[in-house]
Design an enzyme around this catalytic site. Structure first.
Site, short mmCIF file in Angstrom:
data_model
loop_
_atom_site.label_atom_id
_atom_site.label_comp_id
_atom_site.label_asym_id
_atom_site.label_seq_id
_atom_site.Cartn_x
_atom_site.Cartn_y
_atom_site.Cartn_z
CG ASP A 128 -2.07 -0.90 1.17
OD1 ASP A 128 -2.71 -0.94 0.12
OD2 ASP A 128 -2.35 -1.59 2.17
NE ARG A 136 0.46 0.56 4.84
CZ ARG A 136 -0.42 1.33 5.44
NH1 ARG A 136 0.00 2.39 6.11
NH2 ARG A 136 -1.70 1.07 5.36
NE ARG A 196 -6.41 5.72 2.40
CZ ARG A 196 -7.01 4.53 2.55
NH1 ARG A 196 -8.01 4.39 3.42
NH2 ARG A 196 -6.62 3.51 1.81
CE LYS A 226 -5.94 1.90 -1.86
NZ LYS A 226 -4.96 1.28 -0.95
CG HIS A 227 -11.03 1.03 -1.19
ND1 HIS A 227 -10.66 2.34 -0.95
CD2 HIS A 227 -10.06 0.27 -0.60
CE1 HIS A 227 -9.56 2.39 -0.24
NE2 HIS A 227 -9.16 1.14 -0.01
CG HIS A 239 -9.75 -0.12 7.85
ND1 HIS A 239 -10.12 0.94 7.05
CD2 HIS A 239 -8.69 -0.70 7.24
CE1 HIS A 239 -9.31 0.99 6.01
NE2 HIS A 239 -8.43 0.02 6.09
CG ASP A 309 -9.61 -3.44 1.24
OD1 ASP A 309 -8.40 -3.52 1.55
OD2 ASP A 309 -10.28 -2.41 1.47
#
Length: 363
Positions: A128, A136, A196, A226-227, A239, A309
């Site tokens: 990601d 990351r 985002r 995405k998503h 999440h 996902d």
């Protein structure tokens, strides 16, 4: 919910034959894991009941079914040994979560590039890396602005160039798939989306998303939109639990617009199926819902790879399904490559996937 699992798998398989931030955001490791990763260092996999001859058509060897099932999976790589064991089990790709050993992203003997040389075969490696909150190992791969900041301060051409720079950095360390860009249209109320997203305007979100995708792909990294079917106006954060979108008929004029706009501009990009429940499309999360995959294929005219996902680290799925159950349901629903971030027994997941593949191949 788990008691309903067989019915979910059955309905997904029937549909296929009929229609030919202790989360990923924070990416913190789960406090508990269901099983330790396999420590097997050989490619030999003992036959299991999940891949028995009863499940496979008579003219297909059970081990062949299991090989094909494993190749569809993208588990997390925690370190070099864990990654190697999963590849020896036959998986087609690896996902690098934020708690993985940083040496995987190095030029040394425990890096992804060294692993490719040792294995003697290619495989996908995903991460990601959107910029901003979701990038990351930025201490290794670089630090970049959020998608919102990119769009506010740059033209699409400039964003494309920035994404090419990101892509070169990822590729240098062996990453071949970036789960970015976000095509969700920011609705203003969900922290999980927010900066985002490139824009609150669907057309602009699609334009900038396509530019970002083209930039990654110019560097040899697969982009993933995405998503789908769109998280921007959902009732919550997948999440943390179930999240419901506006009714299906409302998505056509808003959430789907960015996807319709971006896909023709970056036709080689892949797609990620989110865990969103869509009123009018059934009660299952989209990632486990055959009607959602059919919608992506027919509404968007999309014929490329569809990833799920995270099936292990997001409460919208993990509260009701184990990873083997979720992976099996996603494959039966139409996913090409399910992924998860939690520590699981890879052989148990392959067993569950093999049952689905055997059933699909026998139809």
């Amino acid at each position: 919910m788990r008691k309903a699992m067989p019915a979910l798998l059955l309905s997904a398989s029937c549909a296929l034959s009929a229609c030919s931030e202790e989360s990923v955001l924070s990416d913190a490791p789960p406090s508990e894991t269901r099983a330790a990763p396999t420590s097997a260092a050989s490619g030999d996999v003992a036959p299991t009941s999940a891949a028995s001859g009863d499940a496979a058509p008579p003219d297909v060897a059970p081990e062949d079914v299991r090989v094909r099932a494993a190749a569809k999976l993208m588990p997390p790589a925690l370190n070099y040994e864990d990654a190697r064991a999963k590849l020896e089990a036959g998986v087609g790709g690896l996902f690098i979560p934020s708690w993985a050993d940083p040496e995987l992203l190095s030029d040394g003997p425990r890096g992804v590039n060294a692993l490719r040389e040792e294995m003697g075969r290619d495989f996908e490696v995903s991460i990601d890396f959107e910029g901003g909150r979701v990038q990351r190992f930025s201490e290794i791969l670089g630090d970049y602005p959020s998608p919102q900041a990119m769009a506010e301060g740059h033209s699409p051409d400039e964003v494309e160039a920035l994404a090419t720079e990101i892509g070169h950095s990822l590729r240098a360390y062996g990453v071949t798939v970036d789960f970015a860009p976000v095509l969700d249209v920011d609705g203003g109320d969900l922290e999980v989306v927010g900066d985002r997203a490139f824009s609150t305007d669907p057309e602009a979100a699609g334009d900038y998303g396509a530019a970002f995708a083209r930039g990654l792909q110019a560097a040899g990294v697969k982009a993933v939109f995405k998503h789908f079917p769109g998280h921007g106006r959902a009732s919550g954060d997948t999440h943390l639990g179930e999240a419901v979108t506006p009714p299906l008929e409302e998505l056509y004029g808003h959430e789907f617009v960015s996807f319709h706009n971006a896909l023709p501009q970056a036709p080689d990009a892949a797609l990620m199926m989110g865990h969103l429940v869509v009123p009018g499309l059934g009660e299952e999360p989209a990632s486990l819902n055959p009607r959602a995959y059919q919608l992506a294929r027919e509404e968007l005219g999309y014929d490329g790879t569809i990833y799920t996902d995270d099936l292990g680290g997001m409460a919208s799925i993990s509260e009701n399904f184990s990873v083997p159950e979720a992976v099996a349901a996603a494959l039966a629903a139409g996913a090409d490559m399910p992924l998860w971030s939690t520590d699981e027994d890879i052989n148990a997941v392959i067993d569950a996937a093999a049952e689905v593949v055997a059933q699909q191949e026998g139809n």
